[in-house]
Design an enzyme around this catalytic site. Structure first.
Site, PDB file in Angstrom:
ATOM      1  N   VAL B 444       0.874  -1.178   0.000  1.00  0.00           N
ATOM      2  CA  VAL B 444       0.000   0.000   0.000  1.00  0.00           C
ATOM      3  C   VAL B 444       0.913   1.230   0.000  1.00  0.00           C
ATOM      4  O   VAL B 444       1.795   1.344   0.873  1.00  0.00           O
ATOM      5  CB  VAL B 444      -0.897   0.011   1.254  1.00  0.00           C
ATOM      6  N   GLY B 485       2.236  -5.732   8.197  1.00  0.00           N
ATOM      7  CA  GLY B 485       2.205  -4.333   7.818  1.00  0.00           C
ATOM      8  C   GLY B 485       1.260  -4.087   6.659  1.00  0.00           C
ATOM      9  O   GLY B 485       0.127  -4.565   6.672  1.00  0.00           O
ATOM     10  N   ASP B 486       1.738  -3.410   5.646  1.00  0.00           N
ATOM     11  CA  ASP B 486       0.900  -3.156   4.478  1.00  0.00           C
ATOM     12  C   ASP B 486       1.332  -4.003   3.304  1.00  0.00           C
ATOM     13  O   ASP B 486       1.083  -3.662   2.169  1.00  0.00           O
ATOM     14  CB  ASP B 486       0.943  -1.668   4.145  1.00  0.00           C
ATOM     15  N   GLU B 487       2.017  -5.124   3.571  1.00  0.00           N
ATOM     16  CA  GLU B 487       2.495  -6.019   2.517  1.00  0.00           C
ATOM     17  C   GLU B 487       1.539  -7.170   2.297  1.00  0.00           C
ATOM     18  O   GLU B 487       1.219  -7.886   3.250  1.00  0.00           O
ATOM     19  CB  GLU B 487       3.878  -6.586   2.905  1.00  0.00           C
TER      20      GLU B 487
END
Lengths: 349, 573
Positions: B444, B485-487
């Protein structure tokens, strides 16, 4: 007490007697005897005294006794009781041995009749004593005291017509011929001379005609005596019959006729193969003691040679049985007499 | 060796059944056997009584013959005045009677006078009758049958002892078992003049007695003292005649009461002595002699071998045995059935219990039964239900744990571990099927400022919606995972060419570009997507992941919000 002191007096004698007896312990005595001669209690007492063991074999007839002794030449027995008549064949065959009378201390206690052993036919041969008298039975006359007021004193009473049909005689050929001979005054009733046979036969036919009947068994004689109003009885079984009759309630007397009474005498003899003669002699000596003698009288109704009987008068003559001249002839004639034949017919065969 | 309940139960029931049947059978056999023996004894007693009556009858016939002779005028006259012609007539009469009575050995007229002289006498001599005369005649006064009979009143009978006749000259009757029957001859004045005597052949009578008896019967006769007169073993008879008493009471002690007159009969089962090997049942009776006689009574006995009596009982025994065996067999079968009836529900319950871990259903449990087994089944069923429930709970917990271990808690997407597992499997399948797959790394763009400025809650909401949009953009067979996280990572299986992967990535990038409504905050975000393909960009997870990550960073470097397909550095122009 007196008896006790007497015993004390003979105590040393007893010691002498007991000492050799001690040597008898462990031995075995093999006895052949008639019922009543060696009761278990008497045997036990002898065993306890001597420490010896006694094996008793009983027989009930002369024939069986002869078989047992003669088989193995007397090796199976040490001592046996045999009557004087039978004894003779044992002596002839060498089956018995002389007895040391010195070892039989109780001979002294026997009644006078037995003191002179030589006077008893058949006991002594060549000066040696072969048997010791033990018990006997005589064949006297039994009479009914109610009917016979005067005791009969002769065998001829059996032929007395006053007692016709009231006499009981015995059905036995040997004794009856002996009786006939005695009644006719013959000295030896066991040997009838050839010329005497017709006479004896007539005598027995006369007896047949005078009797009620002839009996065989003691009990039968008692039944007949009590039931048939019998006055006189020839007592083939002697005092045994007297005892039975008295027990049955008969008022009876017993006499030995003046001719004498036939009597059998049983004696102890020692066999040739006796293991221990001293033990055999101790046995004989023991049986002449008070207790065994009284057992004979009280239990068996037999006479003891050491006990005087109240039924005997002094001088009564006993004629010890001997082998007769011809058993078969007596038997043959007797059967014909008994069957009822007349004299001619009896003698015809 | 271990035996099951069913076996032991069967054994116990069978043993009880066999014992009950066996003991009942034995008792029945025993009782019936006793009854048979008793009835045999009764039969013997009856037969013995009949024999006794026959003897009495014979004696009575002889008595009536004697009565005729006792009052016979010629007999009286002869005894008063012997006369040859009269003797002849009497002899003729005797002969006629003896012809009519083969059992008579001898008939005599005996005088009371002359010492019991025989006056007229006929003897049986073999087959002929012999008149005995002259010197052959005997004096018999000393015989009881004469002197006892002379005492009797007219018409009475005397019976002698039963004995061997030893009277000499008796022809056929000599030395033979004989009984004399006699009666007095009395004149009109009442004077007894003599006697008439009949000698009866006892062998003949014994033969007559035995004739009608069944063969296996043993005949015994004894006199009033118990002396044997008849015995199956002839050597046992007339022992007293040989100087040896052989008595019935010695052989059969129970007969003593009959001999002594204490009992009129006795029933015996003899097993001792001579009968040790062949036992007999016997009946003995004491027949009272009703005439004047020294024999008060005659003892008569019949014996029957026990085996003959028990032959019937053996039949009964074998029938009983068969019945007992049949009952035993039935008992055993019943025992087996009964044991099975009890143990079958138990066995089925055992089977159900054994299958329990696998089967969830407890069909076949006999819960409907009202007995102990039903109770046991119900208890078991309750227990099973409880266990099943607990098991289900346990399974649920396990599944949840398993899910948690493999999924991201926030987005619900598979985590790295699950993704690694799936990609391994997908790689193996692609390798095997020679197909192509793609790995996409999505990040993201500029997520950190959102998180920092609007808070973690808004960040989390965004991530959740982001994950949802990714999931909706891919096929069910594909996998979207969050690596933290955003992964995010996506595995596309079975793609035809790189274009397919680029299309999906583009679809995702566009879906993400739509605004997110997060608790009132309208957020617009973008995503950078890197793609690596198998087999072009790597042969394993590590290589593919590395290259997809590089491609994604390339997309970031190129300005974000774009899709980059990995290219090998050598491929770069």
């Amino acid at each position: 007490m007196i008896r006790f002191f007497r015993r004390l007096c003979i105590f040393p004698l007893l010691l002498v007697a007991v000492f050799p007896i001690a040597a008898l312990a462990g031995e075995t005595l093999r006895v052949l005897a008639w019922p009543g001669y060696a009761d278990a209690d008497l045997v036990r007492a002898f065993e306890q005294r001597t420490g010896a063991r006694v094996e008793v074999t009983l027989i009930d007839s002369d024939d069986v006794m002869w078989q047992k002794i003669s088989r193995n030449k007397a090796a199976d027995f040490d001592v046996f009781a045999v009557n004087t008549a039978e004894l003779q064949r044992y002596i002839k065959q060498g089956l018995v041995v002389p007895i040391d009378t010195g070892a039989i201390h109780n001979l002294a206690t026997q009644v006078a009749r037995f003191h002179d052993l030589k006077a008893i036919p058949g006991l002594v041969h060549d000066g040696a004593v072969y048997a010791i008298p033990y018990t006997y039975s005589d064949m006297g006359l039994i009479y009914d005291r109610n009917q016979v007021k005067t005791p009969p004193d002769s065998i001829t009473s059996l032929w007395d017509p006053r007692y016709s049909g009231k006499v009981l005689a015995y059905n036995g050929s040997t004794h009856n011929f002996s009786l006939a001979a005695l009644s006719l005054g013959r000295a030896n009733p066991f040997h009838i001379a050839d010329k005497d046979w017709p006479l004896m036969t007539r005598r027995l036919i006369a007896l047949r005609r005078n009797v009620l009947t002839f009996y065989t068994e003691p009990s039968e004689s008692v039944d007949l005596f009590m039931g048939q109003h019998v006055a006189l009885l020839f007592a083939n079984y002697g005092t045994q019959q007297l005892k039975l009759l008295r027990e049955a309630g008969a008022n009876v007397g017993y006499v030995i006729p003046r001719e004498g009474a036939l009597a059998w005498l049983d004696c102890w003899a020692i066999t040739r193969s006796a293991h221990n003669r001293a033990l055999a002699e101790a046995w004989i000596d023991y049986l002449l003691e008070q207790a065994p003698s009284m057992a004979l009288v009280n239990r068996q109704g037999l006479a003891s040679t050491t006990t005087p009987s109240p039924d005997y008068r002094p001088g009564d003559r006993l004629i010890w049985l001997q082998p007769v001249e011809d058993v078969d002839r007596r038997s043959h004639l007797w059967e014909r007499i008994l069957s009822g034949y007349k004299f001619e017919k009896v003698m015809a065969q | 060796m271990k035996f099951g309940l069913a076996f032991r139960f069967t054994l116990l029931l069978a043993v009880i059944g066999v014992l009950a049947a066996g003991s009942t059978g034995y008792y029945a056999y025993h009782v019936s056997r006793g009854m048979l023996v008793d009835s045999a004894k009764d039969e013997l007693l009856t037969a013995t009584s009949v024999l006794a009556q026959r003897i009495v009858q014979s004696r009575k016939e002889a008595s009536s013959n004697l009565q005729i002779l006792g009052g016979y005028p010629d007999a009286i006259a002869e005894l008063e005045h012997p006369d040859r012609a009269r003797e002849q007539e009497i002899a003729t009469l005797f002969s006629l009677m003896m012809k009519a009575n083969p059992g008579y050995y001898e008939m005599r007229l005996i005088a009371a006078a002359d010492h019991g002289m025989e006056r007229v006498r006929i003897d049986r001599d073999g087959d002929r009758l012999l008149r005995v005369t002259g010197d052959e005649l005997q004096e018999k006064g000393h015989y009881p049958y004469v002197y006892e009979t002379l005492k009797l009143s007219a018409g009475m009978t005397y019976m002698s002892r039963i004995a061997i006749n030893h009277e000499q000259g008796a022809h056929s009757g000599q030395d033979r078992p004989t009984v004399q029957l006699a009666t007095p001859v009395v004149d009109r004045q009442g004077v007894t003049l003599g006697v008439v005597v009949i000698n009866v052949d006892l062998n003949g009578m014994f033969a007559m007695l035995s004739a009608d008896l069944p063969k296996e019967y043993l005949l015994f006769m004894a006199n009033s003292n118990g002396d044997y007169l008849i015995h199956p073993d002839p050597s046992q008879t007339f022992g007293f005649d040989r100087g040896r008493r052989i008595l019935v009471q010695d052989e059969f002690p129970a007969t003593a009461d009959v001999v002594q007159g204490k009992a009129d009969h006795v029933l015996i089962e003899a097993r001792a002595g001579r009968y040790a090997n062949s036992p007999v049942v016997a009946a003995f009776i004491g027949q009272v002699v009703q005439v004047a006689s020294p024999e008060h009574r005659i003892i008569l006995g019949l014996a029957q071998p026990l085996p003959a009596v028990l032959a019937k009982s053996d039949l009964l025994g074998s029938t009983t045995l068969r019945m007992v065996l049949a009952i035993c067999l039935v008992c055993i079968v019943l025992a087996v059935l009964l044991a099975r009836a009890v143990t079958r529900p138990l066995n089925s319950m055992i089977a159900i219990v054994q299958n329990f871990p696998d089967g969830h259903r407890a069909e076949g449990l006999p819960v409907e039964r009202n007995d102990e087994i039903g109770g046991l089944a119900r208890s078991f069923n309750d227990m099973r239900t409880q266990i099943s429930r607990q098991m289900a709970d346990l399974k649920q917990s396990r599944l949840e744990l398993e899910h948690q271990a493999q999924h991201d808690a926030l987005t619900g997407l598979p985590n790295r571990a699950l993704f690694d597992d799936r990609i391994k499997k997908a790689l193996a399948a692609a390798q095997r099927d020679n197909t192509r797959l793609a790995v996409m790394f999505i990040d993201v763009d500029r997520f950190k400022p959102i998180n920092d400025n609007l808070g973690h809650a808004v960040g989390d909401l965004l991530l959740m919606e982001f994950a949802s949009r990714i999931r909706h953009a891919i096929r069910d067979a594909d996998t979207a995972a969050r690596f933290g996280g955003d992964e995010f990572v996506i595995l596309l299986r079975n793609i035809q060419d790189p274009g397919d992967a680029l299309n999906v990535a583009e679809k995702i990038r566009l879906a993400v570009n739509q605004a997110f409504d997060c608790e009132g905050h309208m957020l617009v975000v973008s995503a950078s997507i890197g793609i690596a393909l198998y087999p072009e960009h790597g042969a394993d997870t590590i290589e593919l992941s590395k290259h997809a990550d590089e491609a994604m960073y390339q997309a970031k470097e190129q300005g974000r919000n774009r899709v980059v397909l990995f290219e090998h550095p050598s491929d770069t122009p």
